[in-house]
Scaffold this motif. Structure first.
Motif, PDB file in Angstrom:
ATOM      1  N   LYS A  13      30.462  36.134 -40.975  1.00 44.70           N
ATOM      2  CA  LYS A  13      30.490  36.257 -39.514  1.00 44.70           C
ATOM      3  C   LYS A  13      30.315  34.899 -38.832  1.00 44.70           C
ATOM      4  O   LYS A  13      30.958  34.624 -37.819  1.00 44.70           O
ATOM      5  CB  LYS A  13      29.409  37.231 -39.045  1.00 44.70           C
ATOM      6  N   HIS A  14      29.444  34.070 -39.376  1.00 45.29           N
ATOM      7  CA  HIS A  14      29.207  32.752 -38.786  1.00 45.29           C
ATOM      8  C   HIS A  14      30.504  31.941 -38.703  1.00 45.29           C
ATOM      9  O   HIS A  14      30.757  31.268 -37.704  1.00 45.29           O
ATOM     10  CB  HIS A  14      28.147  31.986 -39.592  1.00 45.29           C
ATOM     11  N   PHE A  15      31.314  32.019 -39.737  1.00 43.51           N
ATOM     12  CA  PHE A  15      32.564  31.264 -39.776  1.00 43.51           C
ATOM     13  C   PHE A  15      33.756  32.047 -39.225  1.00 43.51           C
ATOM     14  O   PHE A  15      34.860  31.518 -39.170  1.00 43.51           O
ATOM     15  CB  PHE A  15      32.867  30.799 -41.202  1.00 43.51           C
ATOM     16  N   GLY A  16      33.522  33.297 -38.824  1.00 47.83           N
ATOM     17  CA  GLY A  16      34.627  34.106 -38.337  1.00 47.83           C
ATOM     18  C   GLY A  16      35.695  34.276 -39.403  1.00 47.83           C
ATOM     19  O   GLY A  16      36.890  34.331 -39.110  1.00 47.83           O
ATOM     20  N   ALA A  17      35.247  34.352 -40.640  1.00 47.57           N
ATOM     21  CA  ALA A  17      36.160  34.409 -41.783  1.00 47.57           C
ATOM     22  C   ALA A  17      36.502  35.842 -42.156  1.00 47.57           C
ATOM     23  O   ALA A  17      35.715  36.755 -41.942  1.00 47.57           O
ATOM     24  CB  ALA A  17      35.531  33.709 -42.982  1.00 47.57           C
ATOM     25  N   ARG A  18      37.674  35.990 -42.709  1.00 42.64           N
ATOM     26  CA  ARG A  18      38.078  37.285 -43.256  1.00 42.64           C
ATOM     27  C   ARG A  18      37.290  37.552 -44.527  1.00 42.64           C
ATOM     28  O   ARG A  18      36.878  38.666 -44.799  1.00 42.64           O
ATOM     29  CB  ARG A  18      39.590  37.275 -43.546  1.00 42.64           C
ATOM     30  N   LYS A  19      37.076  36.490 -45.306  1.00 42.12           N
ATOM     31  CA  LYS A  19      36.362  36.622 -46.575  1.00 42.12           C
ATOM     32  C   LYS A  19      35.528  35.370 -46.816  1.00 42.12           C
ATOM     33  O   LYS A  19      35.962  34.262 -46.522  1.00 42.12           O
ATOM     34  CB  LYS A  19      37.371  36.794 -47.713  1.00 42.12           C
ATOM     35  N   ALA A  20      34.332  35.551 -47.345  1.00 41.84           N
ATOM     36  CA  ALA A  20      33.475  34.435 -47.757  1.00 41.84           C
ATOM     37  C   ALA A  20      32.919  34.766 -49.127  1.00 41.84           C
ATOM     38  O   ALA A  20      32.574  35.911 -49.413  1.00 41.84           O
ATOM     39  CB  ALA A  20      32.343  34.217 -46.757  1.00 41.84           C
ATOM     40  N   SER A  21      32.874  33.771 -49.978  1.00 41.27           N
ATOM     41  CA  SER A  21      32.352  33.967 -51.332  1.00 41.27           C
ATOM     42  C   SER A  21      31.796  32.659 -51.850  1.00 41.27           C
ATOM     43  O   SER A  21      32.019  31.589 -51.262  1.00 41.27           O
ATOM     44  CB  SER A  21      33.461  34.474 -52.264  1.00 41.27           C
ATOM     45  N   PHE A  22      31.062  32.749 -52.953  1.00 42.76           N
ATOM     46  CA  PHE A  22      30.586  31.537 -53.595  1.00 42.76           C
ATOM     47  C   PHE A  22      31.799  30.805 -54.152  1.00 42.76           C
ATOM     48  O   PHE A  22      32.684  31.417 -54.749  1.00 42.76           O
ATOM     49  CB  PHE A  22      29.602  31.870 -54.725  1.00 42.76           C
ATOM     50  N   GLU A  49      16.340  29.489 -41.538  1.00 42.56           N
ATOM     51  CA  GLU A  49      15.219  29.071 -40.698  1.00 42.56           C
ATOM     52  C   GLU A  49      13.913  28.905 -41.486  1.00 42.56           C
ATOM     53  O   GLU A  49      13.098  28.044 -41.158  1.00 42.56           O
ATOM     54  CB  GLU A  49      15.030  30.040 -39.536  1.00 42.56           C
ATOM     55  N   ALA A  50      13.724  29.674 -42.544  1.00 38.25           N
ATOM     56  CA  ALA A  50      12.503  29.553 -43.355  1.00 38.25           C
ATOM     57  C   ALA A  50      12.469  28.215 -44.101  1.00 38.25           C
ATOM     58  O   ALA A  50      11.401  27.639 -44.289  1.00 38.25           O
ATOM     59  CB  ALA A  50      12.402  30.712 -44.340  1.00 38.25           C
ATOM     60  N   VAL A  51      13.619  27.720 -44.506  1.00 37.54           N
ATOM     61  CA  VAL A  51      13.688  26.404 -45.168  1.00 37.54           C
ATOM     62  C   VAL A  51      13.341  25.316 -44.167  1.00 37.54           C
ATOM     63  O   VAL A  51      12.532  24.433 -44.436  1.00 37.54           O
ATOM     64  CB  VAL A  51      15.084  26.167 -45.779  1.00 37.54           C
ATOM     65  N   LEU A  60      13.746  17.983 -42.374  1.00 32.53           N
ATOM     66  CA  LEU A  60      14.753  16.942 -42.607  1.00 32.53           C
ATOM     67  C   LEU A  60      16.117  17.548 -42.939  1.00 32.53           C
ATOM     68  O   LEU A  60      17.152  16.981 -42.588  1.00 32.53           O
ATOM     69  CB  LEU A  60      14.338  16.002 -43.736  1.00 32.53           C
ATOM     70  N   LEU A  61      16.117  18.685 -43.610  1.00 33.88           N
ATOM     71  CA  LEU A  61      17.388  19.326 -43.944  1.00 33.88           C
ATOM     72  C   LEU A  61      18.128  19.750 -42.678  1.00 33.88           C
ATOM     73  O   LEU A  61      19.358  19.705 -42.620  1.00 33.88           O
ATOM     74  CB  LEU A  61      17.168  20.514 -44.870  1.00 33.88           C
ATOM     75  N   ALA A  62      17.376  20.153 -41.665  1.00 27.61           N
ATOM     76  CA  ALA A  62      17.988  20.563 -40.398  1.00 27.61           C
ATOM     77  C   ALA A  62      18.562  19.373 -39.641  1.00 27.61           C
ATOM     78  O   ALA A  62      19.361  19.550 -38.719  1.00 27.61           O
ATOM     79  CB  ALA A  62      16.962  21.292 -39.537  1.00 27.61           C
ATOM     80  N   ARG A  63      18.195  18.153 -40.039  1.00 27.40           N
ATOM     81  CA  ARG A  63      18.678  16.940 -39.369  1.00 27.40           C
ATOM     82  C   ARG A  63      19.850  16.299 -40.102  1.00 27.40           C
ATOM     83  O   ARG A  63      20.359  15.275 -39.658  1.00 27.40           O
ATOM     84  CB  ARG A  63      17.529  15.943 -39.259  1.00 27.40           C
ATOM     85  N   LEU A  64      20.286  16.909 -41.211  1.00 33.37           N
ATOM     86  CA  LEU A  64      21.418  16.358 -41.952  1.00 33.37           C
ATOM     87  C   LEU A  64      22.709  16.514 -41.144  1.00 33.37           C
ATOM     88  O   LEU A  64      22.796  17.389 -40.276  1.00 33.37           O
ATOM     89  CB  LEU A  64      21.557  17.065 -43.304  1.00 33.37           C
ATOM     90  N   PRO A  65      23.723  15.694 -41.452  1.00 27.76           N
ATOM     91  CA  PRO A  65      24.998  15.825 -40.731  1.00 27.76           C
ATOM     92  C   PRO A  65      25.555  17.249 -40.828  1.00 27.76           C
ATOM     93  O   PRO A  65      25.525  17.861 -41.893  1.00 27.76           O
ATOM     94  CB  PRO A  65      25.915  14.841 -41.464  1.00 27.76           C
ATOM     95  N   ASN A  66      26.042  17.760 -39.725  1.00 30.25           N
ATOM     96  CA  ASN A  66      26.678  19.077 -39.614  1.00 30.25           C
ATOM     97  C   ASN A  66      25.751  20.246 -39.954  1.00 30.25           C
ATOM     98  O   ASN A  66      26.212  21.344 -40.247  1.00 30.25           O
ATOM     99  CB  ASN A  66      27.938  19.157 -40.488  1.00 30.25           C
ATOM    100  N   ALA A  67      24.438  19.991 -39.925  1.00 33.25           N
ATOM    101  CA  ALA A  67      23.473  21.059 -40.241  1.00 33.25           C
ATOM    102  C   ALA A  67      23.241  21.955 -39.032  1.00 33.25           C
ATOM    103  O   ALA A  67      23.216  21.485 -37.882  1.00 33.25           O
ATOM    104  CB  ALA A  67      22.153  20.462 -40.715  1.00 33.25           C
ATOM    105  N   GLU A  68      23.067  23.207 -39.328  1.00 30.94           N
ATOM    106  CA  GLU A  68      22.727  24.185 -38.300  1.00 30.94           C
ATOM    107  C   GLU A  68      21.714  25.149 -38.903  1.00 30.94           C
ATOM    108  O   GLU A  68      21.931  25.697 -39.987  1.00 30.94           O
ATOM    109  CB  GLU A  68      23.980  24.948 -37.877  1.00 30.94           C
ATOM    110  N   VAL A  69      20.595  25.333 -38.224  1.00 32.04           N
ATOM    111  CA  VAL A  69      19.592  26.293 -38.665  1.00 32.04           C
ATOM    112  C   VAL A  69      20.062  27.668 -38.210  1.00 32.04           C
ATOM    113  O   VAL A  69      20.389  27.869 -37.041  1.00 32.04           O
ATOM    114  CB  VAL A  69      18.199  25.956 -38.092  1.00 32.04           C
ATOM    115  N   VAL A  70      20.110  28.607 -39.177  1.00 32.13           N
ATOM    116  CA  VAL A  70      20.629  29.934 -38.889  1.00 32.13           C
ATOM    117  C   VAL A  70      19.572  30.986 -39.199  1.00 32.13           C
ATOM    118  O   VAL A  70      19.104  31.099 -40.334  1.00 32.13           O
ATOM    119  CB  VAL A  70      21.907  30.210 -39.728  1.00 32.13           C
TER     120      VAL A  70
END
Length: 188
Positions: free
Chosen positions: A107-116, A148-150, A173-183
Motif C-alpha cells: 500500500k505504501h508504494f501503491g504497488a500491485r504486488k510487493a515481495s521480498f 517506528e519501533a526501530v 540515526l536510521l530515520a536520518r538516512l537518505p530516503n528514509a521514512e518512519v512508517v
C-alpha cells in the motif's frame, strides 16, 4: 593501531570500534556511507563488532552474543511492482516483528504486488553479503522504510554489509538516512 572501545549498550562482544575506523569489517558501500557522515559528527555514534559469520542469522546471533531480539533489527530488500515497473526498497524492523510486505509495504508504494527480492538480486543491487544487508549504504535513490519501533529504540544492532560483523547505533540515526521514512505499522 586500531583502538577498541568497550562501550556497547548490550550483548557480549570481545571488542567494539567506531565503525568508520574499521572499514575491513564493513562492505564497501557501508564504509563509503559512513565516511560521508564524518563532517556531520554522526559516524562516531556507530560502533562495529567483529563476530562469527557462522552465527550471523538473527536467532543464532542473539543466542551466541546475548543480544536481546528486541534490540536486533533486520533489513530486508523488497521488490514492489506497479505498472510493469519494479521499485527496490529496503525495510527495517525489529527482530521480534515481521515486515508487513503484503499490506503495509504494498500500500505504501501503491504497488500491485510487493515481495521480498530474490537473494541474488538483493546482493547484486546492494553490494552487500546476504545475511549482512543493512540500511547504511543502500543504493542511491532507494526508498528506506523504517518501522517506528526501530526509530524509537535507543540503540539497535543491524548488519554491516558483511556476515562477519554487526553495527550498533541509535535507532534515530536510521530515520536520518537518505530516503528514509518512519512508517507506523510497517511491522507487526
Amino acid at each position: 593501531m586500531i583502538r577498541s572501545s568497550p562501550a556497547v549498550p548490550f550483548g557480549r562482544f570481545d571488542a567494539s570500534w567506531p565503525a568508520a575506523s574499521r572499514p575491513d569489517l564493513l562492505a564497501e558501500p557501508v564504509a563509503t556511507a559512513l565516511g560521508q557522515w564524518g563532517g556531520a559528527g554522526l559516524a562516531e555514534s556507530v560502533l562495529v563488532v567483529d563476530t562469527d559469520p557462522e552465527v550471523a542469522d538473527t536467532a543464532a546471533f542473539s543466542a551466541a552474543y546475548d543480544v536481546p531480539l528486541d534490540v536486533s533489527a533486520n533489513c530486508v530488500v523488497i521488490a514492489a511492482k506497479r505498472g510493469g515497473v519494479v521499485t527496490h526498497a529496503a525495510c527495517v524492523a525489529l527482530a521480534t516483528t515481521r515486515v508487513d510486505v503484503n499490506s503495509a509495504v504494498r500500500k505504501h508504494f501503491g504497488a500491485r504486488k510487493a515481495s521480498f527480492a530474490p537473494m541474488d538480486t538483493a546482493v547484486a543491487e546492494t553490494g552487500m553479503e546476504y545475511g549482512g544487508i543493512t540500511p547504511v549504504g543502500l543504493p542511491e535513490g532507494w526508498p528506506l522504510l523504517v518501522d517506528e519501533a526501530v526509530a524509537a529504540a535507543p540503540f539497535v544492532l543491524i548488519g554491516s554489509g558483511k556476515r562477519r560483523s554487526k553495527l550498533i547505533l541509535p535507532g534515530a540515526l536510521l530515520a536520518r538516512l537518505p530516503n528514509a521514512e518512519v512508517v507506523a505499522g510497517l511491522a507487526g
